[in-house]
Design an enzyme around this catalytic site. Structure first.
Site, short mmCIF file in Angstrom:
data_model
loop_
_atom_site.label_atom_id
_atom_site.label_comp_id
_atom_site.label_asym_id
_atom_site.label_seq_id
_atom_site.Cartn_x
_atom_site.Cartn_y
_atom_site.Cartn_z
N THR A 165 0.79 -1.23 0.00
CA THR A 165 0.00 0.00 0.00
C THR A 165 0.84 1.29 0.00
O THR A 165 1.94 1.30 0.53
CB THR A 165 -0.83 -0.02 1.30
OG1 THR A 165 -1.74 -1.09 1.23
CG2 THR A 165 -1.57 1.26 1.55
N ARG A 193 -14.25 -7.19 0.58
CA ARG A 193 -13.54 -6.85 1.83
C ARG A 193 -12.98 -5.43 1.74
O ARG A 193 -12.43 -5.02 0.72
CB ARG A 193 -12.42 -7.86 2.06
CG ARG A 193 -11.57 -7.59 3.32
CD ARG A 193 -10.33 -6.77 3.00
NE ARG A 193 -9.45 -6.63 4.16
CZ ARG A 193 -8.40 -5.84 4.19
NH1 ARG A 193 -8.07 -5.12 3.15
NH2 ARG A 193 -7.65 -5.76 5.27
N VAL A 194 -13.13 -4.68 2.81
CA VAL A 194 -12.62 -3.31 2.85
C VAL A 194 -11.66 -3.19 4.02
O VAL A 194 -11.98 -3.62 5.13
CB VAL A 194 -13.79 -2.30 3.00
CG1 VAL A 194 -13.26 -0.89 3.19
CG2 VAL A 194 -14.72 -2.38 1.80
N GLY A 195 -10.49 -2.62 3.77
CA GLY A 195 -9.50 -2.44 4.84
C GLY A 195 -9.63 -1.07 5.50
O GLY A 195 -10.68 -0.42 5.42
N ASP A 196 -8.56 -0.63 6.13
CA ASP A 196 -8.60 0.63 6.89
C ASP A 196 -8.36 1.86 6.01
O ASP A 196 -8.66 2.99 6.42
CB ASP A 196 -7.53 0.62 7.99
CG ASP A 196 -6.13 0.41 7.42
OD1 ASP A 196 -5.98 -0.39 6.47
OD2 ASP A 196 -5.19 1.06 7.90
N THR A 215 -0.87 1.89 7.80
CA THR A 215 -0.77 0.79 6.83
C THR A 215 -0.47 -0.50 7.59
O THR A 215 0.08 -0.47 8.68
CB THR A 215 0.33 1.10 5.79
OG1 THR A 215 0.39 0.03 4.86
CG2 THR A 215 1.69 1.27 6.44
N GLY A 216 -0.84 -1.61 6.98
CA GLY A 216 -0.65 -2.89 7.65
C GLY A 216 -1.96 -3.64 7.70
O GLY A 216 -2.79 -3.53 6.79
N GLY A 218 -5.35 -4.03 8.03
CA GLY A 218 -6.41 -3.02 8.06
C GLY A 218 -7.41 -3.21 9.18
O GLY A 218 -7.81 -2.23 9.84
N1 ASP Z 1 -4.11 -1.58 5.36
C1 ASP Z 1 -4.36 -2.13 4.06
C2 ASP Z 1 -5.53 -3.07 4.13
O1 ASP Z 1 -5.69 -3.75 5.12
C3 ASP Z 1 -3.21 -2.88 3.54
C4 ASP Z 1 -1.91 -2.26 3.85
O2 ASP Z 1 -1.82 -1.13 4.25
O3 ASP Z 1 -0.92 -2.92 3.73
O4 ASP Z 1 -6.24 -3.13 3.18
#
Ligand code: ASP
Length: 304
Positions: A165, A193-196, A215-216, A218
């Site tokens: 990301t 699916r929706v992340g953060d 990031t990471g 979500g």
């Molecule tokens: N946070 C993002 C998600 O979970 C992915 C990422 O930032 O690596 O969609």
């Protein structure tokens, strides 16, 4: 004084092509700063969405069914205006769609086919965003699943295990702040699916005090409202670096998950923290490019 920070997410390679890609994005943003914070955010993130090395736009990971669905968001700290798109198919520039939405008077969040329709209405072309590397990654994962084998690929980056990301935060000459983020989300995710990334207060926030992008994993950032936590702490007068570290420790303690964040405050003080092996970040302060790798700042020659 102005500060632009871009990140390529946790567990992303810190080798030259990745750092160069981030620098190119940050410089594109810097060049647009005279047209405004949000234009600068859009330019920086568009550059990274075009770069197949990153899990955003063209390089996005594929979902369980072999498609790309992107999330993106943008927030202006001065006005508090926020817009986002979630699980949007067939579109490379999530940040631009979110920005066009912010310019509308009403909706703040569009999802799925409705978001893609809005993108078409705004002239953003159809694009399946499937890079050859990510397709190869998906085919391998699919065949392993079909054979009943366990997937040991990176959740975010697929087979490459080295890219992720992207996000950008800005403090402009007037101390005004903004944040933007774009992602293909997590590898082999369930469709829809929706992340953060498009969740205000979870993966992104900006106010008159701070601009922050996370990031990471979500789900962990959504459940802990980490981006809003960071803004709240900075509002108490704490230094962004202390807050960034506190926020990642808190997220880790509450969820046991992995991730990182970048933050800048209205005094252009920055904070970077993560709990992973790598987190490439590039910072431009007043036109001078700096690399920050694992929170170590390395001065680079000034931009011409
Ligand atoms: N946070 C993002 C998600 O979970 C992915 C990422 O930032 O690596 O969609």
């Amino acid at each position: 004084m102005s500060t632009i920070i871009v990140h390529g997410s946790v567990e992303t390679s810190e080798e030259a092509p990745f750092i160069e890609g981030l620098k190119k994005g940050a410089l594109k943003g810097y060049a647009k700063l005279t047209e405004g914070r949000l234009k600068a955010i859009e330019a920086a993130v568009n550059e990274l969405e075009d770069n197949p090395l990153f899990n955003a736009g063209l390089g996005s990971v594929l979902n369980r069914d072999g498609f790309v669905e992107v999330d993106g968001s943008i927030m202006d700290g001065e006005t508090g205006k926020f817009s986002a798109v979630a699980a949007m198919p067939q579109t490379r520039y999530a940040i631009s769609v979110a920005y066009r939405l912010l310019e509308e008077s009403d909706p703040v969040l569009l999802a799925g086919s409705g978001a893609a329709l809005f993108a078409r209405e705004k002239g953003i072309p159809l694009d399946n965003c499937i890079s050859s590397e990510q397709l190869e990654s998906w085919k391998l994962a699919r065949s392993m699943l079909d054979e009943g084998k366990k997937l040991d690929f990176s959740l975010y980056t697929g087979i490459k295990k080295e890219t992720d990301t992207v996000g950008c935060i800005i403090c402009d000459d007037d101390g005004k702040l903004a944040a933007g983020s774009s992602t293909g989300g997590s590898f082999m995710k369930r469709p829809g699916r929706v992340g953060d990334t498009p969740i205000i207060g979870g993966g992104i926030y900006s106010s008159d005090q701070s601009a922050v992008v996370c990031t990471g994993k979500g789900e962990a950032f959504i459940q802990t409202l980490t981006a809003k936590f960071v803004d709240d702490q900075i509002r108490l007068g704490k230094h962004p670096q202390d807050v960034a570290e506190e926020a990642i420790k808190r997220m880790t303690r509450l969820t046991g998950e992995t991730g990182g964040l970048i933050v800048v405050d209205a005094l252009e003080r920055i904070g970077i923290s993560h709990n992973c092996n790598s987190f490439p970040v590039v910072v431009i302060v007043n036109g001078e490019v700096k690399n920050i790798i694992n929170s170590r700042m390395i001065s680079q020659p000034a931009v011409n």
